[in-house]
Design a protein around this motif. Sequence first.
Motif, PDB file in Angstrom:
ATOM      1  N   GLU A 806      42.715 -20.638  32.857  1.00 57.23           N
ATOM      2  CA  GLU A 806      44.252 -20.559  32.862  1.00 57.23           C
ATOM      3  C   GLU A 806      44.534 -20.204  34.501  1.00 57.23           C
ATOM      4  N   LEU A 807      45.710 -20.842  34.871  1.00 53.84           N
ATOM      5  CA  LEU A 807      46.215 -20.860  36.114  1.00 53.84           C
ATOM      6  C   LEU A 807      47.716 -20.076  35.809  1.00 53.84           C
ATOM      7  N   ASN A 808      47.723 -18.664  36.549  1.00 51.71           N
ATOM      8  CA  ASN A 808      49.125 -18.100  36.547  1.00 51.71           C
ATOM      9  C   ASN A 808      49.028 -17.087  37.792  1.00 51.71           C
ATOM     10  N   TYR A 809      50.050 -16.179  37.837  1.00 49.57           N
ATOM     11  CA  TYR A 809      50.057 -15.612  38.869  1.00 49.57           C
ATOM     12  C   TYR A 809      50.671 -13.970  38.799  1.00 49.57           C
ATOM     13  N   PHE A 810      50.553 -13.032  39.504  1.00 47.70           N
ATOM     14  CA  PHE A 810      50.997 -11.899  39.695  1.00 47.70           C
ATOM     15  C   PHE A 810      51.749 -11.737  41.070  1.00 47.70           C
ATOM     16  N   VAL A 811      53.090 -11.311  40.945  1.00 49.95           N
ATOM     17  CA  VAL A 811      53.986 -11.632  42.088  1.00 49.95           C
ATOM     18  C   VAL A 811      54.524 -10.136  42.439  1.00 49.95           C
ATOM     19  N   HIS A 812      53.998  -9.722  43.761  1.00 47.25           N
ATOM     20  CA  HIS A 812      54.894  -8.497  44.390  1.00 47.25           C
ATOM     21  C   HIS A 812      56.221  -8.674  44.644  1.00 47.25           C
ATOM     22  N   GLU A 813      57.058  -8.000  44.367  1.00 43.31           N
ATOM     23  CA  GLU A 813      58.649  -8.085  44.739  1.00 43.31           C
ATOM     24  C   GLU A 813      58.848  -8.672  45.951  1.00 43.31           C
ATOM     25  N   ASN A 814      57.917  -8.551  46.984  1.00 45.34           N
ATOM     26  CA  ASN A 814      58.338  -9.051  48.233  1.00 45.34           C
ATOM     27  C   ASN A 814      57.572 -10.305  48.630  1.00 45.34           C
ATOM     28  N   TYR A 815      57.151 -10.967  47.544  1.00 46.81           N
ATOM     29  CA  TYR A 815      56.643 -12.492  47.566  1.00 46.81           C
ATOM     30  C   TYR A 815      55.087 -12.331  47.846  1.00 46.81           C
ATOM     31  N   SER A 816      54.494 -11.420  47.732  1.00 52.23           N
ATOM     32  CA  SER A 816      53.032 -11.258  47.555  1.00 52.23           C
ATOM     33  C   SER A 816      52.454 -12.159  46.385  1.00 52.23           C
ATOM     34  N   VAL A 817      52.057 -13.225  46.311  1.00 51.49           N
ATOM     35  CA  VAL A 817      52.094 -14.161  45.220  1.00 51.49           C
ATOM     36  C   VAL A 817      50.250 -14.435  45.159  1.00 51.49           C
ATOM     37  N   ASN A 818      49.761 -13.572  44.180  1.00 46.54           N
ATOM     38  CA  ASN A 818      48.247 -13.678  43.851  1.00 46.54           C
ATOM     39  C   ASN A 818      47.868 -14.340  42.613  1.00 46.54           C
ATOM     40  N   PRO A 819      46.952 -15.718  42.747  1.00 50.23           N
ATOM     41  CA  PRO A 819      46.610 -16.262  41.473  1.00 50.23           C
ATOM     42  C   PRO A 819      45.870 -15.345  40.774  1.00 50.23           C
ATOM     43  N   ILE A 820      45.619 -15.373  39.480  1.00 49.30           N
ATOM     44  CA  ILE A 820      44.702 -14.772  38.617  1.00 49.30           C
ATOM     45  C   ILE A 820      43.205 -15.445  38.493  1.00 49.30           C
ATOM     46  N   PRO A 821      42.175 -14.742  38.736  1.00 43.39           N
ATOM     47  CA  PRO A 821      40.911 -15.337  38.855  1.00 43.39           C
ATOM     48  C   PRO A 821      40.717 -16.565  37.664  1.00 43.39           C
ATOM     49  N   PRO A 822      39.850 -17.400  38.526  1.00 47.83           N
ATOM     50  CA  PRO A 822      39.552 -18.575  37.430  1.00 47.83           C
ATOM     51  C   PRO A 822      38.506 -18.332  36.476  1.00 47.83           C
ATOM     52  N   ARG A 823      37.906 -19.310  35.940  1.00 47.88           N
ATOM     53  CA  ARG A 823      36.601 -19.109  34.994  1.00 47.88           C
ATOM     54  C   ARG A 823      35.516 -18.594  35.923  1.00 47.88           C
ATOM     55  N   GLN A 824      34.874 -17.551  35.517  1.00 49.04           N
ATOM     56  CA  GLN A 824      33.685 -16.869  36.140  1.00 49.04           C
ATOM     57  C   GLN A 824      32.696 -16.477  35.370  1.00 49.04           C
ATOM     58  N   PHE A 825      31.567 -16.191  35.714  1.00 48.64           N
ATOM     59  CA  PHE A 825      30.423 -15.876  35.171  1.00 48.64           C
ATOM     60  C   PHE A 825      29.879 -14.512  35.626  1.00 48.64           C
ATOM     61  N   MET A 826      29.345 -13.555  34.782  1.00 46.32           N
ATOM     62  CA  MET A 826      28.892 -12.127  35.217  1.00 46.32           C
ATOM     63  C   MET A 826      27.667 -11.897  34.240  1.00 46.32           C
ATOM     64  N   THR A 827      26.651 -11.198  34.843  1.00 45.76           N
ATOM     65  CA  THR A 827      25.458 -10.710  33.972  1.00 45.76           C
ATOM     66  C   THR A 827      25.154  -9.480  34.390  1.00 45.76           C
ATOM     67  N   THR A 828      24.566  -8.598  33.329  1.00 46.43           N
ATOM     68  CA  THR A 828      23.940  -7.385  33.703  1.00 46.43           C
ATOM     69  C   THR A 828      22.699  -7.094  33.160  1.00 46.43           C
ATOM     70  N   LEU A 829      21.679  -6.938  33.983  1.00 43.75           N
ATOM     71  CA  LEU A 829      20.347  -6.601  33.296  1.00 43.75           C
ATOM     72  C   LEU A 829      20.045  -4.976  33.456  1.00 43.75           C
TER      73      LEU A 829
END
Length: 833
Positions: A806-829
Motif C-alpha cells: 500500500e502507498l500512502n503518506y503522513f504529512v506534517h502541517e508544513n508540507y513534510s510529506v513522508n510515504p509509508i514504508p513499502p512491503r518489507q521482510f524482517m526476521t529474529t533468531l
Amino acid sequence: MKKIFTCFFNVILLLVSLTGISYAQSRNGSVSGAIKTSDGNPASFVSVGLKNTSKTTQSDEKGNFTLKNVSPGNYVLKISAIGVSAQEKNVSVVAGENTEVSLSIAESSSQLDEVAINGYKTPNKKPVNLGKIAIAPMDLPQAVQIIGNQVITDQQANRLSDVLKNVNGVAYGENRGSVSGETFFARGYSLGTNNVFKNGSRASSGGMPETSTLESVEILKGSAALLYGGVTGGAVVNMVTKKPKFEYGGEVSMRAGSYDMYKPTADIYGPISKKLAFRLIGTYEDAASFRNSVKSNRIYVNPSLLYKISDKTDILLQGDYLKSDMTPDFGIGTVENQIVDIGRGTFVNAPWAYNKTNTATSQLNINHKFSDNWKLNVLANFQSYNRNYFSAERPFADTKVASNPLPYGFAARNVTRSKTKEFTYNEQINLNGFFKTGSVTHTLLVGADADQSRTTSGGFTFNNNLATFNYGNVNLLDPATYFGSGIEPAANMITQTFAPLYRMGTFAQDLVSITDQFKVLAGVRYTFQKTPRTVSTNLASGVQTLSVNSLNKSKVESAFTPKFGLIYQPLKTTSIYASYASNFIQNTGTDINFAPLDPSTVDQYEAGIKNDLFKGRLSVNLTVYRIANDKFAQQAPLNAQGAPNGDANIKELNGKTLSDGLELDITGTIVKGLNFIAGYSYNYIRYTQTRDKTVYTVPEPTPAQPNATRTVTLGGIIEGQRLVGSTKNTANGTLFYTFQEGSVKGLKLGASAYYTGARNGGYNDSKIQTYSRLIPLSAFTTFDFSAGYSWKKLSLLAKISNITNELNYFVHENYSVNPIPPRQFMTTLSYKF
C-alpha cells in the motif's frame, strides 16, 4: 465550576460517612494474604478463591489479595493459574476479623512469566504504573490499555509507533524530518514530549526511544492531569523497561530485515547476592531505508540494579543510554499544494544532512511498605538530551511560469543548523494507603512532584555571516536537481540561548468503595509552573540579553485540576463508569502587548463500560468522551498598533474547539495459545468558534497623505473543520496462535491489520481564503503476516509487513510529506538461557 465541584465533593463525603456508620456493624469476616513464587518474588494475577463459594479474586501486582464479606466458618482456600500447580489451604473465618494467609507456588517468577505467553491475564485487572497506585483498571473511571512484552516481541516492534498502532484512539500523526521524534494524536490532541514517560518520569522522544527491549507500554487515555501536570488531554504513554531478577537467565537475538537492517540484542540478568540483583540489556542497530540515501545507526544500553534491603524496602536503580544517528528526511514535498508521486524512495534533502542525538537517563526508585496497607514511593530521575542537527528543510513548490500551464516544481532548500543540550530533572513522592471507615473502603493516594528543565540552544550564521542560506533550489519534478552541489556550507555558532522551566504540583485522590458494587473516585491537583525569561549570550562579546515581554518578568501559571468519577459494578466482571476531569494546557506565544498567554483550561467528560467475559479470557471495553476547550489560542488578527498581524506567535484566546469520540477495545485468549488484540476509534475534533470575517480600516500614512488608510479583511479558521493532523477513524486487529501439541508444537502464526482513516495535512482554511491549503489524505489499510517456530531454547520469527504494498503518506502541517514504508521482510533468531 470549582464551586460546583466543591459542593458536590462535600455531599459525596457526607454520604460516604453516613454509609460507613450504617454498615459499621458488619458481622462478616475477611481473608487476606500474599502469594509468592518459589524464588520469593510476588506472584501477581493468580486466581484466589474459596471452594464451593462465589468468593474469588486475583492477586495484585505485589502478590496481595483480599476476600471481603465472608460469612464465618471453615473453608478451603484455592489458588490457581494457567501453567501453575494448584494449591489449597484450610482457613477459618471469624466474624468481624481478618484471617491472614501466606502462600507460595512451586513456580519461579521467570516460569510465571513464561506461562503468560500461552496464558492470559485480563488487562482490566492489572494496575498500570502510570496510575501511581495499585488500582485495577476495572476500578478506574478512565480508559486504560497495556501493550505487553509478548505483543512487542511477536510483532518485532522497533519504534514507539510500531507499538502504539495497536492502541485504538492513538493515531500516528507524522515525524517531522523523520528524526525530530514521532508525533501522535489521541482524542484529537497532539501528544508532545510532556505526554511521553519512561518508568513514570517524563522522557525525551527526540532520539526516538528504543522500544524493542521494553517490558510493556502503558496508555492512560484522556486527562491524566490529576497525576501529572502539564499534559495535554489526549493520553499519556509510559514505557516500562525490564527489571532485574533473582535468578540467572537471559536471551541473545539477531534481527535482520529489508534494506540492510541488522540488530543484535543481548539481555542478561541474575542475582549478585541474596539481596542484590542486576540486569543488563544492550542492542545495536544499523540500517538503510526504502528512502534513498537515508540511514540509521543506533546503540542502546540499559543497566539496572535491584537491592532488597528487607521485605519492606527495596531500591531500584535504572539507567539507559541511546546514541542515535539518523538521516534527516522531509519526504517528497508538494507541488502547488498537491502531493506528486515522484517515487516512494526519492530523496530531495542535501546529501550531507545529519542528525545526531545522545540521550542518557538515570532513575532511583525507592519503595517502602510501612504495613500491608500503607506504602511509600520516592522517585528521582535525571535525563540529558543532546542534539546535533544540520539539514535542508521541507521542500514545497508553488511557482508557475505564466507561459506554461504546468507547475515547474521549484522549491528553495533553506538550511537549518542547531545544537541543543537539554537537562531535565523529575522528583516524585507518592503515599498510598488502604483503610476503612466502618465498612467503607478507601484507597488513598497523596503525592507531590517537581520537574525542572534547562535547555541551551545555539544560533548560527552561514558562510560569510549570512543569516539564512539556500543550499540551492530543487525542481521536484527533475531528478537531475536533487543532489545539488554536494557542498556543506560552513556554519558558525554566534549565540547561545538558555531557557529554564520549573513545574511542581501536589495532589490527592481517593477511591471510595461504598459497597462492592458502587465506588467513587475523587481527587484534585494543584499545579504551579514558572517559565523564566530566556537568556541569550553573544559568544563573541559575552554580552547577555534577557528576552523581552511587556511584563519583563517570568511567566507564572497555576491551576487546580479536579477529577471525579462514579463506578458501578453490577458484576465482578463488569464496570460501568462516568467521569469528569479538567487539565490546563500551556500556550506558547504572547498577546499583542507581548505579555505571556494564559493557559487554556480543558474540560473532559467520559463514560464507558468494561467487561471481562469467559472467566477473564476476553475483555471488551467501550468508551465515549467529549473534550471542550473554551480558550483556544489562535493568531491575533491585529497587532498593538492596529495593523494586520503577520506574526504567528502573537495570539489571542478567543477560539473554541470540541472533540467527540468513541473507542472500542477488545483483547483476550479464548483458547490456550491464541492471543489477540483488536480495536476501533472514532474522533471528531473541530473548531466551534473562531473570529468572524471582519473588515478593518487601518492607518497607512504616506508623506503626501499622512491620514491615509486602507481596509484589511481578516477572519478565523472555518468552524466545523477538523483540526489538521487528527484522524477520524482508526482500527487495528492482531491475532497470534501458538500450536500447543503434536508434530507442529511450537509453531506460531500471526496476522495484523491496521486501518488509518482519512485526515488532512497542510493548514486549516480560514474564512477569508480564496483557495484551500489543506492536503486531503485518503484512508489506507496495511496487513502484516508473521510465522515462527520455537524449539527448546531456540526460536525463529519472521514477518512480512504491508503485504499489499500500500502507498500512502503522513504529512506534517508544513508540507513534510513522508510515504509509508513499502512491503518489507524482517526476521529474529533468539536463544534463551
